[in-house]
Write a protein that holds these residues in place. Structure first.
Motif, PDB file in Angstrom:
ATOM      1  N   GLY A 160       0.792  -1.226   0.000  1.00  0.00           N
ATOM      2  CA  GLY A 160       0.000   0.000   0.000  1.00  0.00           C
ATOM      3  C   GLY A 160       0.818   1.267   0.000  1.00  0.00           C
ATOM      4  O   GLY A 160       0.256   2.369   0.039  1.00  0.00           O
ATOM      5  N   HIS A 161       2.149   1.153  -0.057  1.00  0.00           N
ATOM      6  CA  HIS A 161       3.023   2.323   0.007  1.00  0.00           C
ATOM      7  C   HIS A 161       3.295   2.894  -1.385  1.00  0.00           C
ATOM      8  O   HIS A 161       3.493   2.149  -2.339  1.00  0.00           O
ATOM      9  CB  HIS A 161       4.379   1.938   0.615  1.00  0.00           C
ATOM     10  N   ALA A 206      17.241   1.378  -6.354  1.00  0.00           N
ATOM     11  CA  ALA A 206      16.245   0.874  -5.407  1.00  0.00           C
ATOM     12  C   ALA A 206      15.087   1.862  -5.341  1.00  0.00           C
ATOM     13  O   ALA A 206      14.719   2.362  -4.288  1.00  0.00           O
ATOM     14  CB  ALA A 206      16.855   0.608  -4.043  1.00  0.00           C
ATOM     15  N   SER A 207      14.494   2.124  -6.499  1.00  0.00           N
ATOM     16  CA  SER A 207      13.527   3.209  -6.683  1.00  0.00           C
ATOM     17  C   SER A 207      12.132   2.883  -6.185  1.00  0.00           C
ATOM     18  O   SER A 207      11.256   3.753  -6.184  1.00  0.00           O
ATOM     19  CB  SER A 207      13.458   3.590  -8.171  1.00  0.00           C
ATOM     20  N   GLY A 208      11.886   1.638  -5.771  1.00  0.00           N
ATOM     21  CA  GLY A 208      10.595   1.291  -5.203  1.00  0.00           C
ATOM     22  C   GLY A 208       9.460   1.555  -6.176  1.00  0.00           C
ATOM     23  O   GLY A 208       9.525   1.189  -7.355  1.00  0.00           O
ATOM     24  N   SER A 209       8.418   2.213  -5.707  1.00  0.00           N
ATOM     25  CA  SER A 209       7.243   2.489  -6.529  1.00  0.00           C
ATOM     26  C   SER A 209       7.350   3.791  -7.306  1.00  0.00           C
ATOM     27  O   SER A 209       6.339   4.280  -7.843  1.00  0.00           O
ATOM     28  CB  SER A 209       5.983   2.482  -5.654  1.00  0.00           C
ATOM     29  N   GLY A 210       8.545   4.372  -7.331  1.00  0.00           N
ATOM     30  CA  GLY A 210       8.830   5.447  -8.266  1.00  0.00           C
ATOM     31  C   GLY A 210       8.328   6.826  -7.898  1.00  0.00           C
ATOM     32  O   GLY A 210       8.326   7.728  -8.740  1.00  0.00           O
ATOM     33  N   ARG A 254       3.246   6.930   9.801  1.00  0.00           N
ATOM     34  CA  ARG A 254       2.566   6.633   8.537  1.00  0.00           C
ATOM     35  C   ARG A 254       3.212   5.437   7.850  1.00  0.00           C
ATOM     36  O   ARG A 254       2.522   4.581   7.281  1.00  0.00           O
ATOM     37  CB  ARG A 254       2.610   7.841   7.606  1.00  0.00           C
ATOM     38  N   TYR A 255       4.534   5.376   7.880  1.00  0.00           N
ATOM     39  CA  TYR A 255       5.249   4.286   7.216  1.00  0.00           C
ATOM     40  C   TYR A 255       4.952   2.945   7.873  1.00  0.00           C
ATOM     41  O   TYR A 255       4.568   1.974   7.199  1.00  0.00           O
ATOM     42  CB  TYR A 255       6.745   4.587   7.251  1.00  0.00           C
ATOM     43  N   ARG A 256       5.105   2.876   9.187  1.00  0.00           N
ATOM     44  CA  ARG A 256       4.892   1.599   9.873  1.00  0.00           C
ATOM     45  C   ARG A 256       3.417   1.212   9.928  1.00  0.00           C
ATOM     46  O   ARG A 256       3.057   0.054   9.679  1.00  0.00           O
ATOM     47  CB  ARG A 256       5.472   1.668  11.289  1.00  0.00           C
TER      48      ARG A 256
END
Length: 248
Positions: free
Chosen positions: A13-14, A44-48, A194-196
């Protein structure tokens, strides 16, 4: 080649896979004062989210590289959603050892310095893609408060206290590598929450849909203890920041 499934379940969901808020990511983009059409490499761009929103807001172009097929697909979808798919590209691959074909104006690795075996190795890896005078961007944890015992160290995802540094020593370490710290944005409690907490919601919703999955027992046990563990240890002891570096 992919991330372990348990990780992608947690962070499905991040949009930002670190404890920066949307506002802080935007603040960082403004603070760097990038030139028009700056070329960015994000390892390591993740969801951009960095590349996509900065392409929209600041006109950057660039490439993101990530080992997760799920996050790479999400990044491409985000680029299309924001109308910047012609400005940014996302490559599914191992960011460790990745060097841009042409020098970039900014090379970034936010929260994944294991790709270079630690901060020093990641700084060197990023430098190999950077044009002279360009900016490095490194995201890294640090000790907000010294951990009082090994239980706290382990709860903050470290093997030993030496895995992370206090903030002043982390900044001094960049200097020892030959770089000036010219900007920084530090995660706050709201960003960490918010992250956790988003991880807990993603795990709970996944468990509701997949009660018989082979990972269900592991994730059920994690969700049972993770919120209190975070509040007891990580929230007060672990910091995280993004640091902009220029070579001396």
């Amino acid at each position: 080649m992919d991330l372990p499934r348990v990780f992608t379940i947690r962070e499905s969901g991040h949009r930002i896979h670190n404890p920066l808020t949307d506002d802080q990511l935007a603040t960082l983009g403004r603070a760097l004062r990038l030139p028009p059409a700056a070329r960015v490499l994000d390892l390591a761009s993740g969801s951009g989210e960095l590349l996509c929103t900065w392409a929209r807001d600041h006109g950057v172009t660039g490439t993101g590289v990530d080992i997760s097929t799920l996050f790479t697909a999400a990044a491409r979808a985000r680029a299309a959603e924001l109308g910047v798919a012609d400005r940014v590209e996302f490559v599914h691959g191992d960011a460790a050892g990745y060097v841009a074909a042409e020098p970039v104006d900014l090379a970034a690795c936010l929260g994944a310095t294991w790709i270079g075996g630690g901060v020093a190795g990641t700084v060197e890896l990023l430098r190999r893609s950077l044009r002279p005078g360009g900016t490095l961007l490194v995201g890294e944890p640090y000790w907000r408060r010294p951990p009082p015992d090994q239980e706290t160290v382990a709860a903050c995802h470290a093997a030993t206290e030496d895995d992370f540094l206090p903030l002043p020593e982390l900044i001094e370490g960049f200097g020892e590598l030959g770089y000036d710290v010219v900007e920084m944005v530090l995660a706050n409690h709201d960003g960490w929450d918010r992250y956790r907490a988003a991880q807990w919601l993603s795990v709970r919703r996944w468990l509701d849909r997949h009660p018989d999955d082979e990972l269900a027992a592991e994730l059920r046990a994690e969700l049972t203890t993770a919120p209190a563990r975070y509040a007891r240890y990580e929230r007060e002891h672990l910091g995280w920041g993004v640091f902009a570096l220029l070579a001396r």
